[in-house]
Design an enzyme around this catalytic site. Structure first.
Site, short mmCIF file in Angstrom:
data_model
loop_
_atom_site.label_atom_id
_atom_site.label_comp_id
_atom_site.label_asym_id
_atom_site.label_seq_id
_atom_site.Cartn_x
_atom_site.Cartn_y
_atom_site.Cartn_z
N SER A 1 0.84 -1.19 0.00
CA SER A 1 0.00 0.00 0.00
C SER A 1 0.89 1.25 0.00
O SER A 1 1.75 1.38 -0.87
CB SER A 1 -0.96 -0.05 1.20
OG SER A 1 -1.99 0.90 1.07
N HIS B 1 -7.85 -5.57 -0.12
CA HIS B 1 -6.63 -4.79 -0.01
C HIS B 1 -5.56 -5.50 0.81
O HIS B 1 -4.36 -5.36 0.52
CB HIS B 1 -6.96 -3.43 0.61
CG HIS B 1 -5.84 -2.44 0.53
ND1 HIS B 1 -5.30 -2.01 -0.67
CD2 HIS B 1 -5.13 -1.80 1.50
CE1 HIS B 1 -4.33 -1.14 -0.44
NE2 HIS B 1 -4.19 -1.00 0.87
#
Length: 259
Positions: free
Chosen positions: A96, A232
């Protein structure tokens, strides 16, 4: 770099020292994350890989320090630290926001003539694509909205978010990291020579497969894209398979550098 008796600095954690390992892996946390997120990776890969984890200011044992709200500044510091550990080949691995910090660190290492052996990025669209993911909008959300957003991403134990004291400790850092992620602007330049391996999740709300595949534009070296099921934080669900991709990337990079 000022080292402690454990061979680490304010910026680097070394949970499972493996001084005889032929390769190092430097891991970069996600927004709101800390070096301890990578402890299972360090434990699983030792002693074959010497795993280091970057500790950003403003969290855990560095919580008294102001957060850094710039990906570029984080990369400036990280590059200096990595250089001190580059007596053997180093691969960078970020998730991320950490993927962007790892990428910018790789750029700085190449500019210094000390390129990383490999770069692994996950949960982030290519730098040349429009920004995505958490940013200033999320940083401005209420506490309840931020907590709900964290739960949706499934990257934090829900029990932690039930503790008001822990939430008060986490959220300022998270807001700061979101501002850093939103403020990042890609600086066009030549592609890296460093091989890049990209990992992405099929249900990631911030990155689609095309945006992940666009990382190919950022290296003149070998490139691979691996798609996992999940959102995610797919790497939590597929930890062993993710580590296999990472170690395979390390092995290929090490072999290429040995030729």
């Amino acid at each position: 770099m000022t080292e402690t008796l454990q061979g680490t600095s304010a910026w680097i954690r070394r949970f499972q020292p493996s001084p005889d390992a032929p390769h190092r892996l430097v891991c970069f946390p996600h927004a709101g994350g800390a070096a301890t997120y990578w402890f299972p990776t360090a434990r699983a890969l030792a002693p074959e890989v010497d795993v280091l984890a970057v500790q950003y200011p403003g969290r855990q044992d560095r919580r008294a320090e102001p957060c850094v709200e710039s990906v570029e500044t984080l990369a400036d510091h990280a590059a200096e630290e990595v250089l001190a550990w580059s007596d053997r080949p180093v691969t960078l691995f970020g998730h991320s926001m950490g993927a962007m910090v790892a990428y910018e660190t790789a750029r700085r290492l190449e500019e210094r003539g000390r390129p990383a052996a490999g770069l692994v990025v996950s949960g982030m669209r290519a730098p040349s694509r429009a920004r995505g993911g958490p940013g200033r909008a999320q940083a401005a959300e209420t506490e309840e909205e931020l907590v709900a957003g964290i739960l949706r991403l499934q990257g934090t134990d829900a029990a932690v978010l039930d503790d008001p004291e822990l939430v008060r400790m986490i959220l300022p850092t998270l807001r700061s990291d979101y501002r850093a992620a939103e403020g990042y602007r890609w600086r066009p330049g030549p592609p890296l020579r460093t091989p890049i391996a990209v990992l992405t999740g099929t249900e990631d709300p911030h990155v689609d497969t095309e945006q992940a595949a666009a990382w190919r534009e950022h290296t003149a070296g070998p490139f691979s894209l691996t798609v996992f099921t999940g959102g995610h934080f797919f790497l939590n669900e597929h930890a062993d398979d993710v580590r296999k991709v990472v170690t395979d990337h390390i092995a290929r990079s090490f072999q290429a550098n040995s030729v």
